[in-house]
Design a protein around this motif. Structure first.
Motif, PDB file in Angstrom:
ATOM      1  N   UNK A  28       0.836  -1.204   0.000  1.00  0.00           N
ATOM      2  CA  UNK A  28       0.000   0.000   0.000  1.00  0.00           C
ATOM      3  C   UNK A  28       0.867   1.250   0.000  1.00  0.00           C
ATOM      4  N   UNK A  29       0.409   2.277  -0.655  1.00  0.00           N
ATOM      5  CA  UNK A  29       1.148   3.531  -0.661  1.00  0.00           C
ATOM      6  C   UNK A  29       0.968   4.241   0.675  1.00  0.00           C
ATOM      7  N   UNK A  30       1.914   5.122   0.989  1.00  0.00           N
ATOM      8  CA  UNK A  30       1.831   5.927   2.203  1.00  0.00           C
ATOM      9  C   UNK A  30       0.903   7.099   1.922  1.00  0.00           C
ATOM     10  N   UNK A  31       0.141   7.581   2.912  1.00  0.00           N
ATOM     11  CA  UNK A  31      -0.723   8.739   2.674  1.00  0.00           C
ATOM     12  C   UNK A  31       0.053   9.904   2.053  1.00  0.00           C
ATOM     13  N   UNK A  32      -0.620  10.659   1.202  1.00  0.00           N
ATOM     14  CA  UNK A  32       0.029  11.725   0.437  1.00  0.00           C
ATOM     15  C   UNK A  32       0.680  12.773   1.335  1.00  0.00           C
ATOM     16  N   UNK A  33      -0.066  13.261   2.318  1.00  0.00           N
ATOM     17  CA  UNK A  33       0.473  14.325   3.168  1.00  0.00           C
ATOM     18  C   UNK A  33       1.642  13.826   4.002  1.00  0.00           C
ATOM     19  N   UNK A  34       1.552  12.605   4.513  1.00  0.00           N
ATOM     20  CA  UNK A  34       2.637  12.045   5.317  1.00  0.00           C
ATOM     21  C   UNK A  34       3.904  11.893   4.483  1.00  0.00           C
ATOM     22  N   UNK A  35       3.746  11.443   3.236  1.00  0.00           N
ATOM     23  CA  UNK A  35       4.897  11.309   2.343  1.00  0.00           C
ATOM     24  C   UNK A  35       5.546  12.663   2.089  1.00  0.00           C
ATOM     25  N   UNK A  36       4.725  13.651   1.762  1.00  0.00           N
ATOM     26  CA  UNK A  36       5.228  14.991   1.465  1.00  0.00           C
ATOM     27  C   UNK A  36       5.929  15.594   2.688  1.00  0.00           C
ATOM     28  N   UNK A  37       5.317  15.469   3.850  1.00  0.00           N
ATOM     29  CA  UNK A  37       5.892  16.037   5.079  1.00  0.00           C
ATOM     30  C   UNK A  37       7.220  15.380   5.414  1.00  0.00           C
ATOM     31  N   UNK A  38       7.260  14.064   5.318  1.00  0.00           N
ATOM     32  CA  UNK A  38       8.473  13.326   5.646  1.00  0.00           C
ATOM     33  C   UNK A  38       9.623  13.677   4.706  1.00  0.00           C
ATOM     34  N   UNK A  39       9.344  13.705   3.402  1.00  0.00           N
ATOM     35  CA  UNK A  39      10.404  13.982   2.440  1.00  0.00           C
ATOM     36  C   UNK A  39      10.816  15.446   2.465  1.00  0.00           C
ATOM     37  N   UNK A  40       9.891  16.340   2.753  1.00  0.00           N
ATOM     38  CA  UNK A  40      10.234  17.762   2.847  1.00  0.00           C
ATOM     39  C   UNK A  40      11.183  18.002   4.018  1.00  0.00           C
ATOM     40  N   UNK A  41      10.989  17.261   5.109  1.00  0.00           N
ATOM     41  CA  UNK A  41      11.809  17.441   6.306  1.00  0.00           C
ATOM     42  C   UNK A  41      13.258  17.010   6.088  1.00  0.00           C
ATOM     43  N   UNK A  42      13.464  16.066   5.195  1.00  0.00           N
ATOM     44  CA  UNK A  42      14.825  15.572   4.940  1.00  0.00           C
ATOM     45  C   UNK A  42      15.215  15.778   3.471  1.00  0.00           C
ATOM     46  N   UNK A  43      14.716  16.863   2.908  1.00  0.00           N
ATOM     47  CA  UNK A  43      14.907  17.094   1.483  1.00  0.00           C
ATOM     48  C   UNK A  43      16.379  17.220   1.092  1.00  0.00           C
ATOM     49  N   UNK A  44      17.164  17.929   1.895  1.00  0.00           N
ATOM     50  CA  UNK A  44      18.571  18.124   1.544  1.00  0.00           C
ATOM     51  C   UNK A  44      19.309  16.793   1.477  1.00  0.00           C
ATOM     52  N   UNK A  45      19.096  15.951   2.489  1.00  0.00           N
ATOM     53  CA  UNK A  45      19.768  14.655   2.507  1.00  0.00           C
ATOM     54  C   UNK A  45      19.297  13.772   1.357  1.00  0.00           C
ATOM     55  N   UNK A  46      17.995  13.792   1.104  1.00  0.00           N
ATOM     56  CA  UNK A  46      17.434  12.996   0.007  1.00  0.00           C
ATOM     57  C   UNK A  46      18.007  13.432  -1.337  1.00  0.00           C
ATOM     58  N   UNK A  47      18.105  14.731  -1.542  1.00  0.00           N
ATOM     59  CA  UNK A  47      18.611  15.255  -2.810  1.00  0.00           C
ATOM     60  C   UNK A  47      20.076  14.890  -3.006  1.00  0.00           C
ATOM     61  N   UNK A  48      20.865  14.971  -1.945  1.00  0.00           N
ATOM     62  CA  UNK A  48      22.279  14.614  -2.046  1.00  0.00           C
ATOM     63  C   UNK A  48      22.448  13.138  -2.388  1.00  0.00           C
ATOM     64  N   UNK A  49      21.611  12.304  -1.763  1.00  0.00           N
ATOM     65  CA  UNK A  49      21.688  10.869  -2.018  1.00  0.00           C
ATOM     66  C   UNK A  49      21.278  10.551  -3.453  1.00  0.00           C
ATOM     67  N   UNK A  50      20.229  11.192  -3.923  1.00  0.00           N
ATOM     68  CA  UNK A  50      19.762  10.966  -5.293  1.00  0.00           C
ATOM     69  C   UNK A  50      20.781  11.483  -6.314  1.00  0.00           C
ATOM     70  N   UNK A  51      21.371  12.620  -6.016  1.00  0.00           N
ATOM     71  CA  UNK A  51      22.390  13.201  -6.903  1.00  0.00           C
ATOM     72  C   UNK A  51      23.539  12.233  -7.103  1.00  0.00           C
ATOM     73  N   UNK A  52      23.935  11.587  -6.007  1.00  0.00           N
ATOM     74  CA  UNK A  52      25.044  10.640  -6.073  1.00  0.00           C
ATOM     75  C   UNK A  52      24.625   9.346  -6.767  1.00  0.00           C
ATOM     76  N   UNK A  53      23.454   8.821  -6.385  1.00  0.00           N
ATOM     77  CA  UNK A  53      23.022   7.529  -6.913  1.00  0.00           C
ATOM     78  C   UNK A  53      22.764   7.584  -8.416  1.00  0.00           C
ATOM     79  N   UNK A  54      22.248   8.693  -8.904  1.00  0.00           N
ATOM     80  CA  UNK A  54      21.897   8.787 -10.320  1.00  0.00           C
ATOM     81  C   UNK A  54      23.008   9.429 -11.172  1.00  0.00           C
ATOM     82  N   UNK A  55      24.157   9.646 -10.580  1.00  0.00           N
ATOM     83  CA  UNK A  55      25.300  10.143 -11.341  1.00  0.00           C
ATOM     84  C   UNK A  55      25.087  11.499 -11.979  1.00  0.00           C
TER      85      UNK A  55
END
Length: 278
Positions: A28-55
């Motif tokens: 099941x997918x995570x509720x929309x607002x919970x997903x947005x809130x969680x990812x917004x809170x750690x956006x910098x770390x998520x972006x750095x990880x994605x930047x590295x993983x996707x070259x």
């Protein structure tokens, strides 16, 4: 849950065709607002990880090298790395498989009636041509470090929004809407993007049936509800995105799986371990 039971059930049936296997894989997918809130809170770390993983750093180095070595704007735009990055960033829907034609069209004058780029009718391609024409030397603009950094930032944003969408598509749409909000100056800017339209319609509780109405009618409905200057206000945009997320969760509540329903099959008869073994 006993991890051996599902394995046994799979062995006793036809592997992935077993309804239990399908039910467990269909997370099941995570509720929309919970997903947005969680990812917004750690956006910098998520972006750095994605930047590295996707070259993305590697791709941008290739972009910079191609732009620096090109003798003409058309030569730079025809480079596969530059072509792919710009097609993604500007959401260009045509010429994705024809880099040379893409270069010719993008390098044409967006202010000249009948130019190749205007004839294309592609909003993304026209926006790219307009950006390139901001400088007297389009190649120099493409080589500008500030512009190249903006391209990199958007490529990371695309990956970030796609990751959010894997948990809940509405969360990905909300991040996309927030990123694109400054470009909204009219109802047509909303209607030109299905994702932006979905966020605005969802936030304003405009029924989905309106999407099938004539464009002029949809634009009139938006004009009656919106002051487009508000989209320059980050607070207003954030509030609109939050309303969309809340309304999405209300309309499509997440049904969390019940452990006993998995064991016994609930009312649907799918994925019942004991049914399979009886």
């Amino acid at each position: 849950m006993d991890i051996q039971s599902p394995s046994l059930a799979i062995l006793l049936s036809n592997g992935s065709s077993n309804p239990l296997f399908g039910a467990m894989q269909n997370k099941p997918v995570v509720p929309a607002k919970a997903t947005h809130t969680s990812m917004a809170a750690k956006q910098m770390e998520e972006r750095q990880e994605l930047e590295s993983r996707h070259g993305i750093d590697r791709k941008m180095e290739a972009f910079k090298t191609a732009a620096a070595n090109a003798k003409t704007l058309e030569e730079a735009l025809a480079d596969p790395t530059i072509h792919k990055a710009l097609t993604d960033v500007y959401e260009i829907k045509i010429l994705s498989a024809n880099a040379n034609r893409f270069a010719d069209v993008a390098a044409s004058d967006p202010e000249k009636p009948g130019s190749a780029v205007l004839q294309s009718g592609d909003r993304g391609l026209i926006k790219l041509a307009q950006d390139l024409s901001k400088s007297s030397d389009g190649l120099a603009f493409l080589q500008d470090p500030e512009y190249q950094q903006s391209i990199k930032d958007i490529l990371v944003s695309i990956e970030f929004e796609e990751k959010a969408a894997t948990s809940n598509p509405a969360a990905g749409n909300a991040f996309y809407f927030e990123r694109q909000s400054l470009t909204i100056e009219s109802g047509m800017d909303i209607l030109a993007s299905a994702r932006i339209r979905d966020v605005v319609y969802g936030a304003l509780k405009i029924p989905n049936s309106m999407k099938s109405r004539p464009i002029a009618e949809q634009q009139a409905a938006l004009d009656a509800k919106l002051n487009y200057d508000d989209f320059q206000d980050a607070g207003y945009v954030r509030d609109l995105a939050t309303k969309y997320l809340d309304n999405t969760d209300i309309a499509s509540p997440i049904q969390k799986p019940n452990a006993m329903s998995i064991l016994y099959g609930g009312g649907s008869g799918t994925g019942a371990i004991f049914n399979l073994l009886s």
